[in-house]
Design a protein around this motif. Structure first.
Motif, PDB file in Angstrom:
ATOM      1  N   MET A  28       0.823  -1.208   0.000  1.00 50.24           N
ATOM      2  CA  MET A  28       0.000   0.000   0.000  1.00 50.24           C
ATOM      3  C   MET A  28       0.858   1.259   0.000  1.00 50.24           C
ATOM      4  N   SER A  29       2.017   1.230   0.627  1.00 54.49           N
ATOM      5  CA  SER A  29       2.900   2.393   0.617  1.00 54.49           C
ATOM      6  C   SER A  29       3.383   2.692  -0.796  1.00 54.49           C
ATOM      7  N   VAL A  30       3.768   1.647  -1.528  1.00 58.50           N
ATOM      8  CA  VAL A  30       4.209   1.842  -2.908  1.00 58.50           C
ATOM      9  C   VAL A  30       3.061   2.357  -3.767  1.00 58.50           C
ATOM     10  N   GLY A  31       1.870   1.749  -3.620  1.00 57.96           N
ATOM     11  CA  GLY A  31       0.714   2.192  -4.396  1.00 57.96           C
ATOM     12  C   GLY A  31       0.304   3.615  -4.083  1.00 57.96           C
ATOM     13  N   LEU A  32       0.353   3.994  -2.792  1.00 59.13           N
ATOM     14  CA  LEU A  32      -0.012   5.354  -2.407  1.00 59.13           C
ATOM     15  C   LEU A  32       0.981   6.370  -2.949  1.00 59.13           C
ATOM     16  N   GLU A  33       2.254   6.009  -2.948  1.00 60.50           N
ATOM     17  CA  GLU A  33       3.281   6.919  -3.452  1.00 60.50           C
ATOM     18  C   GLU A  33       3.136   7.143  -4.955  1.00 60.50           C
ATOM     19  N   LEU A  34       2.749   6.097  -5.680  1.00 53.46           N
ATOM     20  CA  LEU A  34       2.683   6.197  -7.136  1.00 53.46           C
ATOM     21  C   LEU A  34       1.367   6.791  -7.624  1.00 53.46           C
ATOM     22  N   TYR A  35       0.233   6.325  -7.070  1.00 60.15           N
ATOM     23  CA  TYR A  35      -1.074   6.693  -7.633  1.00 60.15           C
ATOM     24  C   TYR A  35      -2.085   7.130  -6.579  1.00 60.15           C
ATOM     25  N   GLY A  36      -1.643   7.509  -5.392  1.00 67.29           N
ATOM     26  CA  GLY A  36      -2.572   8.005  -4.396  1.00 67.29           C
ATOM     27  C   GLY A  36      -3.443   6.901  -3.813  1.00 67.29           C
ATOM     28  N   ILE A  37      -4.660   7.289  -3.390  1.00 65.22           N
ATOM     29  CA  ILE A  37      -5.560   6.339  -2.739  1.00 65.22           C
ATOM     30  C   ILE A  37      -5.904   5.187  -3.671  1.00 65.22           C
ATOM     31  N   GLY A  38      -6.164   5.492  -4.952  1.00 66.35           N
ATOM     32  CA  GLY A  38      -6.487   4.438  -5.900  1.00 66.35           C
ATOM     33  C   GLY A  38      -5.374   3.421  -6.031  1.00 66.35           C
ATOM     34  N   GLY A  39      -4.137   3.893  -6.078  1.00 62.91           N
ATOM     35  CA  GLY A  39      -3.007   2.977  -6.150  1.00 62.91           C
ATOM     36  C   GLY A  39      -2.869   2.124  -4.913  1.00 62.91           C
ATOM     37  N   ALA A  40      -3.124   2.718  -3.727  1.00 61.52           N
ATOM     38  CA  ALA A  40      -3.041   1.954  -2.486  1.00 61.52           C
ATOM     39  C   ALA A  40      -4.100   0.858  -2.444  1.00 61.52           C
ATOM     40  N   LEU A  41      -5.319   1.179  -2.858  1.00 62.92           N
ATOM     41  CA  LEU A  41      -6.390   0.179  -2.853  1.00 62.92           C
ATOM     42  C   LEU A  41      -6.134  -0.919  -3.876  1.00 62.92           C
ATOM     43  N   PHE A  42      -5.617  -0.540  -5.052  1.00 57.56           N
ATOM     44  CA  PHE A  42      -5.305  -1.568  -6.041  1.00 57.56           C
ATOM     45  C   PHE A  42      -4.198  -2.495  -5.540  1.00 57.56           C
ATOM     46  N   ALA A  43      -3.164  -1.922  -4.905  1.00 64.06           N
ATOM     47  CA  ALA A  43      -2.088  -2.746  -4.367  1.00 64.06           C
ATOM     48  C   ALA A  43      -2.622  -3.698  -3.304  1.00 64.06           C
ATOM     49  N   PHE A  44      -3.538  -3.226  -2.463  1.00 63.45           N
ATOM     50  CA  PHE A  44      -4.135  -4.078  -1.438  1.00 63.45           C
ATOM     51  C   PHE A  44      -4.898  -5.239  -2.077  1.00 63.45           C
ATOM     52  N   PHE A  45      -5.671  -4.948  -3.112  1.00 63.19           N
ATOM     53  CA  PHE A  45      -6.430  -6.002  -3.791  1.00 63.19           C
ATOM     54  C   PHE A  45      -5.492  -6.993  -4.487  1.00 63.19           C
ATOM     55  N   ALA A  46      -4.452  -6.476  -5.143  1.00 62.85           N
ATOM     56  CA  ALA A  46      -3.509  -7.359  -5.843  1.00 62.85           C
ATOM     57  C   ALA A  46      -2.807  -8.294  -4.860  1.00 62.85           C
TER      58      ALA A  46
END
Length: 324
Positions: free
Chosen positions: A292-310
């Motif tokens: 989630m940290s990587v996703g949040l850094e790259l694409y914000g909340i959407g990136g964090a949620l996608f990383a969590f789902f992946a």
């Protein structure tokens, strides 16, 4: 062969870098299709599948639009209030007799000022250039993601079966097919359950912040909901800013707020989280926090949620594959 390998890798990296936004749309569409599949399956028992897809998409648009209408303006306005008031509360805490020495040793005012200043950028994700580019293509992104989501809902199963058909070993193909079906189902269940618990935690934090007269209850609720997705420690970390800002007004209130959230975190971890993991998949805090940290850094909340789902789906597939 060495020259061709280097050239091929270089070309692949260049193409991936140039198409990263479109790949992000495809990943988001695949995630949405997988998350919506159980709801579509429910409606399909009542009406034809095409109509079930239409009902589901209309329901998603209505819920997303309603949530955005009710929360986005409040979050934007309260972030500005939080940027102004939170450092003042931190300074008052540094000057208090009970917590002043610890707060000054931690440089609380400077850290709070820096943290609230970075909130919009962290939630948005990426650099300022990325944000401008994203704003310019936002309508195209929504349209493309919606079209790809519907396409994958209608044809994703056939595409997956076609990919599996390329494996000639029948036993390996059947094992992978079972791992993908059950693993994705477990990942979807874990994601939806975790999002439900995060919404409850975020709503509770926002409500307590309003009762304790803490500035910015809406963005603090979003912050707490994101942290609540991290097992074991996320709930406490997410609620900590509310407790600190409440302690700046009344130390007793701050202690009571923190104690209440600790009790809720124990209940969530020992009852809700265990029940969810029993029927889905177990993911530890380290892997969740890292992704989630990587996703949040790259694409914000959407990136964090996608990383969590992946991560949830990947762990589900891995557990089913290992069990077989």
């Amino acid at each position: 062969m060495i020259v061709l390998t280097v050239a091929g890798v270089t070309a692949f990296v260049a193409m991936t870098s140039a198409s990263v936004r479109v790949l992000g749309w495809m990943a988001a569409a695949a995630s949405m299709a997988a998350l919506l599949d159980p709801l579509i399956g429910f409606f399909s028992r009542l009406v034809r599948r095409g109509l079930a897809v239409l009902i589901t998409m209309l329901l998603v648009f209505a819920v997303a639009g309603g949530v955005a209408y009710l929360t986005v303006n409040d979050v934007v306005r309260e972030v500005r209030v939080l940027e102004r008031v939170a450092p003042e509360r931190a300074k008052a805490l540094e000057e208090s007799k009970r917590f002043g020495s610890a707060a000054r040793a931690f440089d609380l005012e400077d850290r709070v000022r820096s943290a609230v200043k970075d909130i919009p950028e962290r939630l948005r994700g990426g650099s300022s250039t990325d944000a401008i580019r994203s704003a310019g293509t936002r309508g195209v992104a929504y349209l493309a993601t919606t079209v790809m989501t519907v396409f994958l809902i209608l044809n994703g199963g056939r595409l997956a079966q076609g990919a599996l058909a390329q494996i000639t070993d029948e036993k390996r193909r059947e094992k992978l097919d079972r791992a993908l079906r059950l693993g994705v189902a477990r990942g979807v269940q874990y994601t939806t359950g975790s999002l439900g618990m995060a919404a409850i935690a975020g709503g509770a934090v926002s409500a307590v912040a309003r009762l304790a007269d803490v500035p910015g209850p809406a963005p603090l609720g979003v912050w707490a909901a994101l942290w609540d997705l991290v097992p074991v420690v996320g709930g406490v970390i997410g609620a900590l800013p509310v407790a600190i800002l409440a302690a700046a007004i009344n130390p007793t209130t701050g202690v009571l707020v923190l104690a209440g959230f600790l009790l809720y975190e124990v209940f969530e971890m020992t009852v809700l989280q265990k029940r969810l993991e029993r029927n889905s998949v177990h993911i530890g805090p380290f892997l969740t926090l890292l992704g989630m940290s990587v996703g949040l850094e790259l694409y914000g909340i959407g990136g964090a949620l996608f990383a969590f789902f992946a991560i949830s789906v990947s762990m589900g597939v891995f557990e089913v594959w290992r069990a077989d």
